[in-house]
Design a protein around this motif. Structure first.
Motif, mmCIF file in Angstrom:
data_model
loop_
_atom_site.group_PDB
_atom_site.id
_atom_site.type_symbol
_atom_site.label_atom_id
_atom_site.label_comp_id
_atom_site.label_asym_id
_atom_site.label_seq_id
_atom_site.Cartn_x
_atom_site.Cartn_y
_atom_site.Cartn_z
ATOM 1 N N ASP A 28 45.704 47.874 38.132
ATOM 2 C CA ASP A 28 45.541 46.773 38.957
ATOM 3 C C ASP A 28 45.279 47.211 40.539
ATOM 4 N N ILE A 29 45.534 48.372 40.573
ATOM 5 C CA ILE A 29 45.252 49.076 42.023
ATOM 6 C C ILE A 29 43.816 48.980 42.308
ATOM 7 N N THR A 30 42.819 48.979 41.187
ATOM 8 C CA THR A 30 41.589 49.100 41.326
ATOM 9 C C THR A 30 41.346 47.763 42.346
ATOM 10 N N THR A 31 41.877 46.633 42.238
ATOM 11 C CA THR A 31 41.561 45.369 43.059
ATOM 12 C C THR A 31 41.934 45.747 44.588
ATOM 13 N N LEU A 32 42.917 46.698 45.087
ATOM 14 C CA LEU A 32 43.114 47.078 46.345
ATOM 15 C C LEU A 32 42.153 48.224 46.976
ATOM 16 N N GLN A 33 41.664 48.980 45.988
ATOM 17 C CA GLN A 33 40.782 49.997 46.170
ATOM 18 C C GLN A 33 39.641 49.267 46.558
ATOM 19 N N GLY A 52 34.373 51.614 41.063
ATOM 20 C CA GLY A 52 34.663 50.951 39.577
ATOM 21 C C GLY A 52 36.331 51.034 39.521
ATOM 22 N N GLY A 53 36.672 51.094 38.193
ATOM 23 C CA GLY A 53 37.822 51.403 37.984
ATOM 24 C C GLY A 53 38.285 50.549 36.660
ATOM 25 N N CYS A 54 39.222 49.770 36.493
ATOM 26 C CA CYS A 54 39.530 48.869 35.597
ATOM 27 C C CYS A 54 38.760 47.664 35.321
ATOM 28 N N LEU A 55 38.208 47.812 34.150
ATOM 29 C CA LEU A 55 37.248 46.769 33.721
ATOM 30 C C LEU A 55 37.418 45.335 34.079
ATOM 31 N N SER A 56 38.701 44.910 33.491
ATOM 32 C CA SER A 56 39.193 43.552 33.549
ATOM 33 C C SER A 56 39.395 43.119 34.994
ATOM 34 N N LEU A 57 39.860 44.068 35.918
ATOM 35 C CA LEU A 57 39.904 43.893 37.340
ATOM 36 C C LEU A 57 38.620 43.926 38.281
ATOM 37 N N GLU A 88 37.033 51.524 32.764
ATOM 38 C CA GLU A 88 38.085 52.002 31.663
ATOM 39 C C GLU A 88 38.800 50.585 31.697
ATOM 40 N N ASP A 89 39.890 50.758 30.530
ATOM 41 C CA ASP A 89 40.675 49.754 30.488
ATOM 42 C C ASP A 89 41.570 50.041 29.293
ATOM 43 N N VAL A 90 42.474 49.208 29.043
ATOM 44 C CA VAL A 90 43.932 49.425 28.327
ATOM 45 C C VAL A 90 44.189 48.179 27.563
ATOM 46 N N GLY A 91 44.295 47.990 26.421
ATOM 47 C CA GLY A 91 45.115 46.982 25.924
ATOM 48 C C GLY A 91 44.280 45.806 25.685
ATOM 49 N N GLU A 92 42.885 45.930 25.778
ATOM 50 C CA GLU A 92 42.102 44.490 25.756
ATOM 51 C C GLU A 92 41.576 44.605 24.527
ATOM 52 N N THR A 112 35.633 42.802 37.222
ATOM 53 C CA THR A 112 35.132 41.593 36.964
ATOM 54 C C THR A 112 35.841 40.440 37.421
ATOM 55 N N SER A 113 37.178 40.458 37.513
ATOM 56 C CA SER A 113 37.987 39.312 38.007
ATOM 57 C C SER A 113 37.876 39.225 39.423
ATOM 58 N N GLN A 114 37.166 40.100 40.106
ATOM 59 C CA GLN A 114 37.025 40.483 41.557
ATOM 60 C C GLN A 114 35.729 39.761 41.930
ATOM 61 N N LEU A 115 34.811 39.719 40.895
ATOM 62 C CA LEU A 115 33.343 39.378 41.300
ATOM 63 C C LEU A 115 33.414 38.065 41.876
ATOM 64 N N GLY A 116 32.566 37.724 42.776
ATOM 65 C CA GLY A 116 32.485 36.389 43.608
ATOM 66 C C GLY A 116 33.579 36.191 44.366
ATOM 67 N N THR A 117 34.456 37.061 44.798
ATOM 68 C CA THR A 117 35.285 37.045 46.067
ATOM 69 C C THR A 117 34.831 37.665 47.137
ATOM 70 N N PRO A 118 35.291 37.524 48.172
ATOM 71 C CA PRO A 118 35.093 38.153 49.394
ATOM 72 C C PRO A 118 35.380 39.753 49.511
ATOM 73 N N TRP A 119 36.223 40.166 48.406
ATOM 74 C CA TRP A 119 36.628 41.419 48.420
ATOM 75 C C TRP A 119 35.802 42.462 47.340
ATOM 76 N N SER A 120 34.858 41.810 46.615
ATOM 77 C CA SER A 120 34.172 42.670 45.719
ATOM 78 C C SER A 120 32.994 43.372 46.544
ATOM 79 N N PRO A 121 32.975 44.657 46.238
ATOM 80 C CA PRO A 121 32.036 45.431 46.897
ATOM 81 C C PRO A 121 30.492 45.246 46.586
ATOM 82 N N ASP A 122 29.552 45.590 47.428
ATOM 83 C CA ASP A 122 28.236 45.738 46.796
ATOM 84 C C ASP A 122 28.028 46.901 45.796
#
Length: 245
Positions: free
Chosen positions: A108-113, A180-185, A206-210, A187-197
């Protein structure tokens, strides 16, 4: 410019998402101290609000404090989980811009990064966490490359692909900013003001448990959002415990 994280430096440890396991947290802090670092503990390490390490406001305030603290040279998160996306609007980006520091973690730290890069162009390191790898025993491969990058004083850091099994899905040469980072995070960030170009980037995922159908859905979202048409390269890490029932 980011501060150097070298022996004698102070590392801030906090929990922007889930609550860390106390025993692993203590062991991980001990590991950093044995490596020659000072540790400053965030308030979120002691907090609990449901399954979060405090309310959104409390966890955001802890992040802001770590960036504002002049004694802290870098930040390593205790663990991931979920919850950072809930608090991105509560961060003080002007304060963070004036005190840039490396944030280390994954999951989930992917989101902050990604948010720090999207808003402020502050680079981070997708790496081991205090109450996970440092707390339960870090693999030599991970430790070697993590500390190799932390202690690197050159403008580049070489990685030899022959040291680890690699499957080439599409051959070629590419260069670009590593995002990049955790795949699920991601994609969750796409469409928000905090998603990079992602234009021109080398995207790593990468991901785990999906479950496989969820991974399929995440990749379909990335495709439909046009991400694969904009990147220069794609690196897929391990997808651990992602088997179908």
């Amino acid at each position: 410019m980011l501060r150097k994280i070298e022996p004698g430096a102070t590392i801030g440890v906090l929990s922007p998402a889930f609550v860390p396991v106390p025993e692993r947290l203590a062991a991980g802090i001990g590991y950093l101290q044995k490596m020659g670092y000072k540790v400053k503990r965030g308030d979120s390490l002691q907090n609990r609000y449901g399954y979060f390490a405090g309310t959104d406001q409390a966890r955001a305030a802890d992040i802001n404090r770590m960036f504002a603290d002049d004694e802290v040279d870098g930040i390593i998160c205790s663990r991931g989980g979920w919850g950072v996306l809930r608090l991105l609007h509560l961060l003080d980006y002007d304060l963070i811009a004036a005190n840039p520091k490396a944030v280390i973690g994954y999951s989930d730290i992917t989101t902050l990064q990604l948010a720090l890069w999207a808003r402020l162009a502050i680079p981070s390191l997708s790496g081991p966490m205090v109450a996970v790898e440092f707390g339960k025993g870090i693999m030599p491969f991970t430790a070697g490359h993590f500390w190799g990058q932390i202690n690197n004083r050159e403008t580049t850091y070489p990685f030899e692909w022959r040291d680890t099994p690699v499957q080439i899905l599409q051959a070629g040469k590419a260069q670009g900013r590593l995002l990049g980072g955790c795949l699920s995070l991601v994609t969750s960030q796409l469409g928000t003001p905090w998603s990079p170009d992602y234009t021109g980037a080398v995207l790593f995922l990468e991901d785990v448990g999906e479950k496989p159908y969820k991974i399929d859905r995440y990749f379909a979202q990335l495709k439909q959002a046009g991400i694969f048409e904009r990147i220069n390269g794609l690196i897929l890490g391990d997808f651990i415990d992602c088997d179908a029932d």
